[in-house]
Design an enzyme around this catalytic site. Structure first.
Site, PDB file in Angstrom:
ATOM      1  N   ASN A   1       0.878  -1.360   0.027  1.00  0.00           N
ATOM      2  CA  ASN A   1      -0.019  -0.019  -0.032  1.00  0.00           C
ATOM      3  C   ASN A   1       0.879   1.165   0.022  1.00  0.00           C
ATOM      4  O   ASN A   1       1.631   1.514   0.922  1.00  0.00           O
ATOM      5  CB  ASN A   1      -0.954  -0.121   1.131  1.00  0.00           C
ATOM      6  CG  ASN A   1      -1.721   1.039   1.261  1.00  0.00           C
ATOM      7  OD1 ASN A   1      -1.670   2.307   0.560  1.00  0.00           O
ATOM      8  ND2 ASN A   1      -2.887   1.115   2.306  1.00  0.00           N
ATOM      9  N   VAL A   2       1.036   1.797  -1.129  1.00  0.00           N
ATOM     10  CA  VAL A   2       1.770   3.101  -1.266  1.00  0.00           C
ATOM     11  C   VAL A   2       1.515   4.160  -0.213  1.00  0.00           C
ATOM     12  O   VAL A   2       2.260   5.186   0.008  1.00  0.00           O
ATOM     13  CB  VAL A   2       2.033   3.846  -2.618  1.00  0.00           C
ATOM     14  CG1 VAL A   2       2.532   2.442  -3.694  1.00  0.00           C
ATOM     15  CG2 VAL A   2       0.530   4.128  -3.181  1.00  0.00           C
TER      16      VAL A   2
ATOM     17  N   ASN B   1       2.599   4.663 -11.117  1.00  0.00           N
ATOM     18  CA  ASN B   1       1.665   4.726 -11.897  1.00  0.00           C
ATOM     19  C   ASN B   1       0.248   4.442 -10.891  1.00  0.00           C
ATOM     20  O   ASN B   1      -0.615   4.661 -11.472  1.00  0.00           O
ATOM     21  CB  ASN B   1       1.750   3.356 -12.573  1.00  0.00           C
ATOM     22  CG  ASN B   1       0.655   3.117 -13.362  1.00  0.00           C
ATOM     23  OD1 ASN B   1      -0.063   3.614 -14.103  1.00  0.00           O
ATOM     24  ND2 ASN B   1       0.280   1.846 -13.115  1.00  0.00           N
TER      25      ASN B   1
ATOM     26  N   SER C   1      -2.127  12.905 -16.092  1.00  0.00           N
ATOM     27  CA  SER C   1      -3.342  12.441 -16.620  1.00  0.00           C
ATOM     28  C   SER C   1      -3.735  13.680 -17.380  1.00  0.00           C
ATOM     29  O   SER C   1      -3.417  15.017 -17.174  1.00  0.00           O
ATOM     30  CB  SER C   1      -4.387  11.998 -15.878  1.00  0.00           C
ATOM     31  OG  SER C   1      -5.831  11.958 -16.467  1.00  0.00           O
TER      32      SER C   1
ATOM     33  N   TYR D   1      -9.125  13.980  -8.241  1.00  0.00           N
ATOM     34  CA  TYR D   1      -8.131  13.455  -9.366  1.00  0.00           C
ATOM     35  C   TYR D   1      -7.510  14.230  -9.933  1.00  0.00           C
ATOM     36  O   TYR D   1      -6.354  14.256 -10.147  1.00  0.00           O
ATOM     37  CB  TYR D   1      -9.252  12.561 -10.201  1.00  0.00           C
ATOM     38  CG  TYR D   1      -8.239  11.547 -11.091  1.00  0.00           C
ATOM     39  CD1 TYR D   1      -7.866  10.417 -10.754  1.00  0.00           C
ATOM     40  CD2 TYR D   1      -8.247  11.934 -12.389  1.00  0.00           C
ATOM     41  CE1 TYR D   1      -6.990   9.522 -11.527  1.00  0.00           C
ATOM     42  CE2 TYR D   1      -7.442  11.112 -13.287  1.00  0.00           C
ATOM     43  CZ  TYR D   1      -6.848   9.998 -12.659  1.00  0.00           C
ATOM     44  OH  TYR D   1      -5.975   9.221 -13.688  1.00  0.00           O
ATOM     45  N   ALA D   2      -8.370  15.229 -10.519  1.00  0.00           N
ATOM     46  CA  ALA D   2      -7.555  16.368 -11.302  1.00  0.00           C
ATOM     47  C   ALA D   2      -6.447  17.221 -10.487  1.00  0.00           C
ATOM     48  O   ALA D   2      -5.437  17.451 -10.722  1.00  0.00           O
ATOM     49  CB  ALA D   2      -8.760  17.387 -12.225  1.00  0.00           C
ATOM     50  N   ALA D   3      -6.933  17.321  -9.328  1.00  0.00           N
ATOM     51  CA  ALA D   3      -5.981  17.859  -8.222  1.00  0.00           C
ATOM     52  C   ALA D   3      -4.706  17.325  -8.082  1.00  0.00           C
ATOM     53  O   ALA D   3      -3.334  17.701  -8.120  1.00  0.00           O
ATOM     54  CB  ALA D   3      -6.463  18.336  -6.871  1.00  0.00           C
TER      55      ALA D   3
ATOM     56  N   LYS E   1      -3.302  14.857 -10.052  1.00  0.00           N
ATOM     57  CA  LYS E   1      -2.662  14.550 -11.372  1.00  0.00           C
ATOM     58  C   LYS E   1      -2.146  15.734 -11.728  1.00  0.00           C
ATOM     59  O   LYS E   1      -0.928  15.854 -12.410  1.00  0.00           O
ATOM     60  CB  LYS E   1      -3.553  14.244 -12.332  1.00  0.00           C
ATOM     61  CG  LYS E   1      -4.023  12.533 -12.245  1.00  0.00           C
ATOM     62  CD  LYS E   1      -3.041  11.687 -12.014  1.00  0.00           C
ATOM     63  CE  LYS E   1      -3.308  10.364 -11.675  1.00  0.00           C
ATOM     64  NZ  LYS E   1      -2.482   9.516 -11.965  1.00  0.00           N
TER      65      LYS E   1
END
Length: 239
Positions: A53-54, A80, A132, A145-147, A149
């Site tokens: 678990n990273v 990734n 992304s 998610y956008a924040a 990436k």
């Protein structure tokens, strides 16, 4: 054999895009450690699976020590691993926000904080962060998610400067894929997939191998003068 005798770590390497990169790197001569939350979904003699678990800081340090002890070095790191928990901002919960930030951003930091200085001390290496198209242009319902990436792009440019100090010769780049046919899209309705495909100049979505080959390029000596770069691999997507 562009990665002959090199040691590569690929997070999120059990399936999908991570699997494509891990197996391609192995084909090109690397010893690959594919990190994921579960077992590998494939078998490759040159790919070792490692459950991790990273987001767990201590376990990431243990993993780093394990790889260095077993293989002696780390030449390539592909960050990734990532998740989505989509919702419009007004409906997004703290749990949805925190989980995505924890995995997609802290998880990248947790391994790189060890691997980057290791590469720097060894005189070189390649770190590839998977961002992304959403991190470049944003997307409705994916503020979290956008924040993360977009944050990965900031980390990439910062680390490209930090790990090159004092002759470190560590290259740090990012790939910003467009929509790619992996498990993450299996729950997306076909009409939306068709819409995404129609937004590209090539009229289709990517296959995992089409992201893996650019990663191979950035990992190899062919990209020896490229660092701090964001490679957009999105079929000419128009957002």
């Amino acid at each position: 054999m562009r990665l002959k005798d090199r040691v590569a770590i690929v997070t999120g390497g059990a399936r999908g895009l991570g699997q494509a990169m891990a197996e391609l790197f192995a084909k090109e001569g690397a010893k690959v450690i594919a990190v994921d939350m579960g077992e590998l979904t494939y078998s490759n003699p040159n790919v070792e699976g490692y459950i991790l678990n990273v987001t767990d800081t201590e376990k990431c340090k243990e993993f780093f020590d394990y790889v260095v002890e077993k293989y002696g070095k780390i030449d390539v790191l592909v960050n990734n691993a990532g998740i989505t928990r989509d919702a419009l901002t007004r409906k997004m919960t703290d749990e949805q926000w925190d989980l995505v930030v924890d995995v997609n951003l802290k998880g990248v930091f947790n391994l790189t904080r060890h691997v980057g200085p290791h590469m720097q001390a060894n005189g070189g290496g390649s770190i590839i962060n998977i961002s992304s198209v959403v991190g470049e242009y944003g997307n409705i319902g994916q503020a979290n998610y956008a924040a993360t990436k977009a944050g990965i792009i900031g980390l990439t440019k910062t680390w490209a400067k930090e790990f090159a100090m004092k002759g470190g010769n560590v290259r740090v780049n990012a790939i910003a894929p467009g929509y790619t046919m992996t498990d993450i899209l299996k729950t997306v309705p076909q009409d939306l997939l068709d819409k995404f495909a129609g937004q590209t100049m090539l009229g289709r979505l990517a296959q995992p191998e089409e992201i893996a080959y650019p990663a191979l390029f950035l990992a190899s000596d062919e990209a020896s003068y490229i660092t701090g770069h964001v490679l957009s691999v999105n079929g000419g997507m128009r957002l």
